[in-house]
Enzyme design. Structure first.
Site, PDB file in Angstrom:
ATOM      1  N   HIS A  71       3.911   1.564   2.328  1.00 28.24           N
ATOM      2  CA  HIS A  71       5.114   0.854   1.884  1.00 28.24           C
ATOM      3  C   HIS A  71       5.843   1.659   0.807  1.00 28.24           C
ATOM      4  O   HIS A  71       7.073   1.776   0.814  1.00 28.24           O
ATOM      5  CB  HIS A  71       4.749  -0.525   1.317  1.00 28.24           C
ATOM      6  CG  HIS A  71       4.123  -1.447   2.321  1.00 28.24           C
ATOM      7  ND1 HIS A  71       2.850  -1.924   2.199  1.00 28.24           N
ATOM      8  CD2 HIS A  71       4.593  -1.954   3.485  1.00 28.24           C
ATOM      9  CE1 HIS A  71       2.564  -2.701   3.235  1.00 28.24           C
ATOM     10  NE2 HIS A  71       3.602  -2.726   4.031  1.00 28.24           N
ATOM     11  N   CYS A 109      -5.987  -3.000  21.517  1.00 26.87           N
ATOM     12  CA  CYS A 109      -4.706  -2.582  20.937  1.00 26.87           C
ATOM     13  C   CYS A 109      -4.797  -1.110  20.546  1.00 26.87           C
ATOM     14  O   CYS A 109      -5.735  -0.717  19.856  1.00 26.87           O
ATOM     15  CB  CYS A 109      -4.412  -3.434  19.695  1.00 26.87           C
ATOM     16  SG  CYS A 109      -3.055  -2.763  18.712  1.00 26.87           S
ATOM     17  N   LYS A 127      -7.535   8.167   9.028  1.00 26.75           N
ATOM     18  CA  LYS A 127      -6.701   7.021   8.697  1.00 26.75           C
ATOM     19  C   LYS A 127      -7.205   6.408   7.378  1.00 26.75           C
ATOM     20  O   LYS A 127      -8.408   6.257   7.192  1.00 26.75           O
ATOM     21  CB  LYS A 127      -6.830   6.005   9.848  1.00 26.75           C
ATOM     22  CG  LYS A 127      -5.885   4.862   9.732  1.00 26.75           C
ATOM     23  CD  LYS A 127      -5.964   3.952  10.935  1.00 26.75           C
ATOM     24  CE  LYS A 127      -5.049   2.780  10.673  1.00 26.75           C
ATOM     25  NZ  LYS A 127      -5.070   1.760  11.655  1.00 26.75           N
ATOM     26  N   LYS A 163     -10.110   0.911   3.692  1.00 24.48           N
ATOM     27  CA  LYS A 163     -10.949   0.454   2.579  1.00 24.48           C
ATOM     28  C   LYS A 163     -12.388   0.890   2.796  1.00 24.48           C
ATOM     29  O   LYS A 163     -13.049   1.356   1.891  1.00 24.48           O
ATOM     30  CB  LYS A 163     -10.872  -1.075   2.468  1.00 24.48           C
ATOM     31  CG  LYS A 163      -9.609  -1.536   1.805  1.00 24.48           C
ATOM     32  CD  LYS A 163      -9.842  -2.817   0.973  1.00 24.48           C
ATOM     33  CE  LYS A 163      -8.566  -3.225   0.276  1.00 24.48           C
ATOM     34  NZ  LYS A 163      -7.712  -4.087   1.103  1.00 24.48           N
ATOM     35  N   HIS A 216      -4.505  -1.216  16.422  1.00 26.42           N
ATOM     36  CA  HIS A 216      -5.556  -1.876  15.647  1.00 26.42           C
ATOM     37  C   HIS A 216      -6.936  -1.775  16.284  1.00 26.42           C
ATOM     38  O   HIS A 216      -7.942  -2.112  15.658  1.00 26.42           O
ATOM     39  CB  HIS A 216      -5.185  -3.348  15.417  1.00 26.42           C
ATOM     40  CG  HIS A 216      -3.935  -3.501  14.603  1.00 26.42           C
ATOM     41  ND1 HIS A 216      -2.716  -3.772  15.155  1.00 26.42           N
ATOM     42  CD2 HIS A 216      -3.736  -3.365  13.269  1.00 26.42           C
ATOM     43  CE1 HIS A 216      -1.794  -3.819  14.194  1.00 26.42           C
ATOM     44  NE2 HIS A 216      -2.390  -3.572  13.056  1.00 26.42           N
ATOM     45  N   CYS A 253      -0.277  -6.906  15.530  1.00 27.48           N
ATOM     46  CA  CYS A 253       1.058  -6.277  15.707  1.00 27.48           C
ATOM     47  C   CYS A 253       2.116  -7.332  15.957  1.00 27.48           C
ATOM     48  O   CYS A 253       3.302  -7.031  15.875  1.00 27.48           O
ATOM     49  CB  CYS A 253       1.116  -5.403  16.957  1.00 27.48           C
ATOM     50  SG  CYS A 253       0.113  -3.946  16.987  1.00 27.48           S
ATOM     51  N   HIS A 270       0.838  -1.202   0.000  1.00 27.92           N
ATOM     52  CA  HIS A 270       0.000   0.000   0.000  1.00 27.92           C
ATOM     53  C   HIS A 270       0.874   1.253   0.000  1.00 27.92           C
ATOM     54  O   HIS A 270       2.107   1.170  -0.033  1.00 27.92           O
ATOM     55  CB  HIS A 270      -0.998  -0.025   1.158  1.00 27.92           C
ATOM     56  CG  HIS A 270      -0.364  -0.183   2.514  1.00 27.92           C
ATOM     57  ND1 HIS A 270       0.523   0.730   3.034  1.00 27.92           N
ATOM     58  CD2 HIS A 270      -0.479  -1.155   3.454  1.00 27.92           C
ATOM     59  CE1 HIS A 270       0.916   0.338   4.237  1.00 27.92           C
ATOM     60  NE2 HIS A 270       0.327  -0.826   4.514  1.00 27.92           N
ATOM     61  N   CYS A 311      -1.196  -8.659  20.941  1.00 28.91           N
ATOM     62  CA  CYS A 311      -1.974  -8.306  19.744  1.00 28.91           C
ATOM     63  C   CYS A 311      -1.468  -9.140  18.576  1.00 28.91           C
ATOM     64  O   CYS A 311      -0.325  -8.977  18.144  1.00 28.91           O
ATOM     65  CB  CYS A 311      -1.850  -6.819  19.401  1.00 28.91           C
ATOM     66  SG  CYS A 311      -2.634  -6.447  17.806  1.00 28.91           S
TER      67      CYS A 311
HETATM   68  O1  ME8 Z   1       5.423  -3.302  10.510  1.00 33.69           O
HETATM   69  N1  ME8 Z   1       1.779   5.844   6.173  1.00 33.69           N
HETATM   70  O2  ME8 Z   1       5.376  -4.279   8.426  1.00 33.69           O
HETATM   71  P1  ME8 Z   1       4.137  -3.521   7.749  1.00 33.69           P
HETATM   72  C1  ME8 Z   1       3.111   5.691   6.242  1.00 33.69           C
HETATM   73  N2  ME8 Z   1       6.881  -6.249   9.216  1.00 33.69           N
HETATM   74  N3  ME8 Z   1       3.709   4.529   6.584  1.00 33.69           N
HETATM   75  C2  ME8 Z   1       2.925   3.490   6.869  1.00 33.69           C
HETATM   76  C3  ME8 Z   1       1.519   3.565   6.809  1.00 33.69           C
HETATM   77  C4  ME8 Z   1       0.945   4.823   6.437  1.00 33.69           C
HETATM   78  N4  ME8 Z   1      -0.368   5.024   6.346  1.00 33.69           N
HETATM   79  N5  ME8 Z   1       1.014   2.350   7.143  1.00 33.69           N
HETATM   80  C5  ME8 Z   1       2.089   1.545   7.388  1.00 33.69           C
HETATM   81  C6  ME8 Z   1       5.784  -4.154   9.714  1.00 33.69           C
HETATM   82  N6  ME8 Z   1       3.238   2.223   7.242  1.00 33.69           N
HETATM   83  C7  ME8 Z   1       6.875  -5.135  10.109  1.00 33.69           C
HETATM   84  C8  ME8 Z   1       8.201  -4.422  10.109  1.00 33.69           C
HETATM   85  S1  ME8 Z   1      10.892  -4.391  10.373  1.00 33.69           S
HETATM   86  C9  ME8 Z   1      12.032  -5.386  11.070  1.00 33.69           C
HETATM   87  C10 ME8 Z   1       9.388  -5.293  10.486  1.00 33.69           C
HETATM   88  C11 ME8 Z   1       4.620   1.730   7.429  1.00 33.69           C
HETATM   89  O3  ME8 Z   1       4.039  -4.125   6.393  1.00 33.69           O
HETATM   90  C12 ME8 Z   1       4.854   1.109   8.799  1.00 33.69           C
HETATM   91  O4  ME8 Z   1       5.020   2.124   9.763  1.00 33.69           O
HETATM   92  O5  ME8 Z   1       2.952  -3.567   8.627  1.00 33.69           O
HETATM   93  C13 ME8 Z   1       6.122   0.323   8.549  1.00 33.69           C
HETATM   94  O6  ME8 Z   1       7.273   1.147   8.714  1.00 33.69           O
HETATM   95  C14 ME8 Z   1       5.975  -0.097   7.080  1.00 33.69           C
HETATM   96  O7  ME8 Z   1       4.886   0.667   6.546  1.00 33.69           O
HETATM   97  C15 ME8 Z   1       5.712  -1.592   6.908  1.00 33.69           C
HETATM   98  O8  ME8 Z   1       4.591  -1.996   7.657  1.00 33.69           O
END
Ligand code: ME8
Length: 503
Positions: free
Chosen positions: A20, A143, A296, A299, A146, A128, A17, A125
């Site tokens: 990422h 949480c 936030k 969907k 979430h 998380c 998304h 959670c």
């Molecule tokens: O947390 N705006 O993975 P993830 C900006 N696997 N950044 C966002 C966001 C948003 N709306 N939503 C999510 C994980 N992120 C773990 C990490 S590292 C050793 C393990 C960011 O796929 C979130 O803060 O849930 C994180 O940095 C990244 O997307 C991946 O999130």
């Protein structure tokens, strides 16, 4: 100098998304900037494939965890070229070399006396994959991220003695003022530390989808420790015939979002210290992108922005530019397609695209594409003095928005210069020939130096402009106005860089 930068690794429980994409783009900008500066740069990204979030999603979709991870990791990998993001390696935590190295490092933590068997009773959670301590829990045992109800866990685990690192972490924060940025995030990390560290689960007996614990095969490692170690393990096998660990460790910057701050600023340095390894030099915590309505993205609200919708309509450069310009990097902020369209036409197409096209077209028309006269306007040059140093200082402080704004002020200055000098009038006056040479050379040099500075942000467009100017060099040593004073160049006209959308 070596520069090692990482993104967090994405959970493969869903689709990639905008969050990422945002993190990958910001990290890519810094990596490109350091490559320009000839730093020995390594940029790592990848996927986080073990643990409950992935096992649960696989099950819900009728897949085995490994099949599910294989399927989804490809989607995360495929997103990167669409964004103009070029990492040096893509790690998957299901890589056997990663798993082996996780076992080696955590065995060392065990041998060093930082692991004991105990019973965990408390709140957890599953989304998380986080064992929550009391002050992290919302009313009704929910949480805070979430908002789902937490589960009460009672299981026999091996624990990591996080509490043994209280004073070492306090010293780390005191000695390295740049350890966590921006200041708001540092305060949050310090507040967590000040609350007193409690030991945390290192293994889980209930799960099978994870890295097996070498000293007790009935357990797998708790996914966060397996995941955090990716930053270290990747260096040992990213290149077939070289171990890059010595060359790049400790990491320069881990780029992460604010929801995973505790893991990166507290657990991670403690784990490394427990293994006898150096903690990273810095962690930078970016904000969250919100829907255009400031809520936030979700969907059900339909207020999300899909990165691929933006790149299909406007291109990767436009998404990169927009995200880093629209929201102060490090803060939260709203984004939406209307705002993308506005910045695309007002800033990329008009301010920069037109400036570049006009400059090239005027040199073609008035000087037969030749800018061998390189005398530039000293007054204009003075307004560019120190710009590369200002921009690199901003980027060293991970102020991507501030650095970009410094550049953009000069893009606007050059547009005003065109309006002030009116080269089309000078062209009609033979007595003004020398002045026209100076104006065109100044524009050529201005667009060239700004394009070098903009290259990390909008690599595709700037590469086209620099090639058309006859000066393809993107090295930072060529970023200053006047660097190419002695060169001669022949220019080529280009089609619009950021064309108008069809009506
Ligand atoms: O947390 N705006 O993975 P993830 C900006 N696997 N950044 C966002 C966001 C948003 N709306 N939503 C999510 C994980 N992120 C773990 C990490 S590292 C050793 C393990 C960011 O796929 C979130 O803060 O849930 C994180 O940095 C990244 O997307 C991946 O999130």
């Amino acid at each position: 100098m070596s520069f090692y930068i990482t993104t967090s690794i994405s959970y493969v429980n869903g689709q990639p998304h905008l969050g990422h994409a945002y993190e990958a783009i910001a990290t890519d900008v810094l990596a490109r900037h350091h490559r320009q500066r000839s730093d020995d740069t390594f940029f790592l990204t990848g996927t986080d494939e073990h643990g409950e979030p992935v096992a649960d999603a696989a099950k819900a979709n009728g897949y085995e965890p490994r099949e599910w991870a294989d399927l989804n990791a490809e989607k995360f990998k495929a997103l990167l070229p669409e964004l103009g993001v070029e990492p040096d390696f893509f790690i998957r935590t299901s890589d056997p070399q990663h798993e082996q190295k996780v076992q080696d490092v955590l065995q060392r933590v065990y041998d060093n006396g930082y692991v004991y068997k105990g019973t965990y009773t408390g709140w957890y959670c599953p989304r998380c994959a986080d064992f929550k301590v009391e002050n992290e829990i919302l009313e009704g045992n929910r949480c805070p991220i979430h908002e789902i109800e937490l589960t009460k866990e009672n299981e026999e685990n091996y624990f990591f003695k996080l509490s043994a690192f209280q004073s070492q972490l306090e010293a780390l924060f005191a000695e390295n003022q740049g350890f966590v940025g921006p200041p708001r995030a540092r305060n949050e990390a310090e507040a967590f530390l000040a609350g007193g560290l409690q030991d945390v689960s290192l293994t889980r007996a209930k799960l099978t989808w994870g890295v097996q614990v070498p000293w007790d095969h009935s357990h797998v490692f708790y996914v966060w420790f397996d995941a955090l170690l990716n930053y270290y393990t990747a260096l040992s096998y990213a290149r077939a015939n070289a171990d890059l660990t010595e060359r790049y460790w400790p990491a320069s910057v881990h780029m992460i979002g604010k929801d995973i701050l505790k893991f990166h600023t507290i657990y991670w340095p403690a784990l490394l210290l427990a293994a006898g390894l150096e903690p990273p030099k810095g962690v930078f915590v970016h904000g969250f992108l919100q829907g255009a309505d400031g809520r936030k993205m979700s969907k059900s609200l339909g207020n999300g922005l899909d990165p691929l919708d933006v790149t299909e309509r406007f291109g990767a450069d436009a998404l990169r530019f927009f995200l880093l310009r629209e929201v102060q990097f490090g803060s939260d902020g709203p984004v939406g397609m209307d705002a993308v369209a506005n910045r695309y036409s007002a800033e990329l197409a008009n301010d920069y695209g037109n400036l570049a096209s006009r400059t090239l077209a005027m040199i073609a028309r008035y000087r037969d594409s030749d800018v061998s006269s390189r005398a530039t306007d000293p007054e204009l040059a003075a307004e560019f003095t120190g710009l590369p140093a200002t921009v690199s200082a901003a980027l060293d402080a991970v102020d991507l928005t501030g650095g970009l704004d410094q550049i953009w002020q000069r893009v606007r200055r050059l547009n005003r210069y065109v309006e002030e000098q009116r080269p089309w009038e000078l062209a009609r006056d033979e007595a003004a020939a020398a002045r026209l040479d100076t104006v065109l050379a100044s524009l050529h040099e201005g667009v060239r130096s700004l394009s070098v500075l903009l290259y990390p942000f909008i690599p595709a467009a700037t590469a086209k402009v620099l090639a058309a100017l006859g000066t393809p060099d993107t090295d930072y040593s060529a970023a200053a106005f006047g660097t190419h004073a002695a060169a001669t160049a022949r220019v080529e006209k280009i089609p619009p860089l950021f064309p108008k959308e069809p009506d």
